[in-house]
Write a protein that holds these residues in place. Structure first.
Motif, PDB file in Angstrom:
ATOM      1  N   ASN A   1       0.833  -1.213   0.000  1.00 20.67           N
ATOM      2  CA  ASN A   1       0.000   0.000   0.000  1.00 20.67           C
ATOM      3  C   ASN A   1       0.864   1.258   0.000  1.00 20.67           C
ATOM      4  OD1 ASN A   1      -2.381  -1.454  -0.061  1.00 20.67           O
ATOM      5  ND2 ASN A   1      -2.609  -1.485   2.157  1.00 20.67           N
ATOM      6  N   GLU A   2       1.979   1.216   0.750  1.00 23.41           N
ATOM      7  CA  GLU A   2       2.897   2.355   0.744  1.00 23.41           C
ATOM      8  C   GLU A   2       3.479   2.561  -0.649  1.00 23.41           C
ATOM      9  OE1 GLU A   2       5.954   2.593   3.761  1.00 23.41           O
ATOM     10  OE2 GLU A   2       4.643   1.596   5.210  1.00 23.41           O
ATOM     11  N   MET A   3       3.844   1.467  -1.310  1.00 21.47           N
ATOM     12  CA  MET A   3       4.406   1.572  -2.663  1.00 21.47           C
ATOM     13  C   MET A   3       3.383   2.157  -3.633  1.00 21.47           C
ATOM     14  SD  MET A   3       7.517   0.750  -2.524  1.00 21.47           S
ATOM     15  CE  MET A   3       7.897   0.668  -4.238  1.00 21.47           C
ATOM     16  N   VAL A   4       2.143   1.756  -3.502  1.00 25.27           N
ATOM     17  CA  VAL A   4       1.097   2.323  -4.363  1.00 25.27           C
ATOM     18  C   VAL A   4       1.002   3.823  -4.113  1.00 25.27           C
ATOM     19  CG1 VAL A   4      -1.410   2.364  -4.766  1.00 25.27           C
ATOM     20  CG2 VAL A   4      -0.205   0.178  -4.611  1.00 25.27           C
ATOM     21  N   GLY A   5       1.083   4.228  -2.852  1.00 23.76           N
ATOM     22  CA  GLY A   5       1.054   5.657  -2.516  1.00 23.76           C
ATOM     23  C   GLY A   5       2.256   6.391  -3.088  1.00 23.76           C
ATOM     24  N   PHE A   6       3.447   5.768  -2.963  1.00 21.89           N
ATOM     25  CA  PHE A   6       4.648   6.388  -3.514  1.00 21.89           C
ATOM     26  C   PHE A   6       4.545   6.502  -5.039  1.00 21.89           C
ATOM     27  CE2 PHE A   6       7.215   4.628   0.272  1.00 21.89           C
ATOM     28  CZ  PHE A   6       6.951   5.770   1.011  1.00 21.89           C
ATOM     29  N   GLU A   7       3.993   5.468  -5.657  1.00 25.05           N
ATOM     30  CA  GLU A   7       3.835   5.494  -7.113  1.00 25.05           C
ATOM     31  C   GLU A   7       2.916   6.636  -7.528  1.00 25.05           C
ATOM     32  OE1 GLU A   7       2.461   2.537 -10.773  1.00 25.05           O
ATOM     33  OE2 GLU A   7       2.236   1.864  -8.707  1.00 25.05           O
ATOM     34  N   ARG A   8       1.838   6.814  -6.800  1.00 27.10           N
ATOM     35  CA  ARG A   8       0.904   7.915  -7.105  1.00 27.10           C
ATOM     36  C   ARG A   8       1.608   9.269  -6.934  1.00 27.10           C
ATOM     37  NH1 ARG A   8      -3.809   5.210  -3.799  1.00 27.10           N
ATOM     38  NH2 ARG A   8      -4.688   3.895  -5.426  1.00 27.10           N
ATOM     39  N   GLU A   9       2.347   9.387  -5.815  1.00 24.24           N
ATOM     40  CA  GLU A   9       3.073  10.641  -5.578  1.00 24.24           C
ATOM     41  C   GLU A   9       4.091  10.889  -6.685  1.00 24.24           C
ATOM     42  OE1 GLU A   9       4.835  11.107  -1.683  1.00 24.24           O
ATOM     43  OE2 GLU A   9       3.163  10.036  -0.752  1.00 24.24           O
ATOM     44  N   THR A  10       4.808   9.839  -7.097  1.00 25.58           N
ATOM     45  CA  THR A  10       5.820   9.981  -8.141  1.00 25.58           C
ATOM     46  C   THR A  10       5.176  10.380  -9.462  1.00 25.58           C
ATOM     47  OG1 THR A  10       7.160   8.301  -7.050  1.00 25.58           O
ATOM     48  CG2 THR A  10       7.702   8.792  -9.334  1.00 25.58           C
ATOM     49  N   ARG A  11       4.090   9.703  -9.820  1.00 24.63           N
ATOM     50  CA  ARG A  11       3.391  10.052 -11.066  1.00 24.63           C
ATOM     51  C   ARG A  11       2.887  11.495 -11.009  1.00 24.63           C
ATOM     52  NH1 ARG A  11       2.254   5.696 -14.479  1.00 24.63           N
ATOM     53  NH2 ARG A  11       2.602   3.680 -13.480  1.00 24.63           N
TER      54      ARG A  11
END
Length: 128
Positions: free
Chosen positions: A85-95
């Motif tokens: 879930n953290e990685m999904v959040g980081f991915e969203r932030e990165t995008r």
């Protein structure tokens, strides 16, 4: 009472007593063998019970280990899903960050492009 002569009767009784003694001795020997067999069987049953108790202890220990490992797996799975879930959040932030960067670069490019070149759609430094 029988009026037979005494000597044959005594002889018959002696033979019968000897036969009875043999039967008693055989029974005594059979009883000794039976006691020995019963004692051996009792020892074997005791050994089987001992082995059964040992197997039961091993199975109980294995069950405890499986329960502990199951709890550890549950914790690891929960941690994994938390990291996912953290990685999904980081991915969203990165995008989102890259999208903002692209928009900013587009805005900078537009500001650096002279107004007469903006309408043609050419970029500064690109061949016309």
């Amino acid at each position: 009472m029988t009026h037979e002569p005494l000597e044959p009767r005594v002889t018959a009784l002696e033979r019968e007593a000897a036969s009875t003694r043999e039967i008693a001795e055989d029974a005594h020997a059979d009883a000794a063998v039976a006691r020995a067999l019963a004692s051996a069987a009792s020892r074997e049953v005791g050994e089987v019970h001992e082995h059964l108790r040992a197997h039961t202890k091993v199975l109980n220990a294995l069950r405890e280990t499986q329960l502990e490992q199951g709890q550890k797996i549950d914790r690891l799975q929960a941690e994994f899903f938390g990291f996912k879930n953290e990685m999904v959040g980081f991915e969203r932030e990165t995008r989102g960050g890259f999208a903002m960067l692209a928009a900013g670069m587009q805005h900078i490019t537009m500001l650096l492009t002279p107004p007469d070149e903006r309408s043609t759609g050419s970029m500064p430094g690109s061949p016309s």
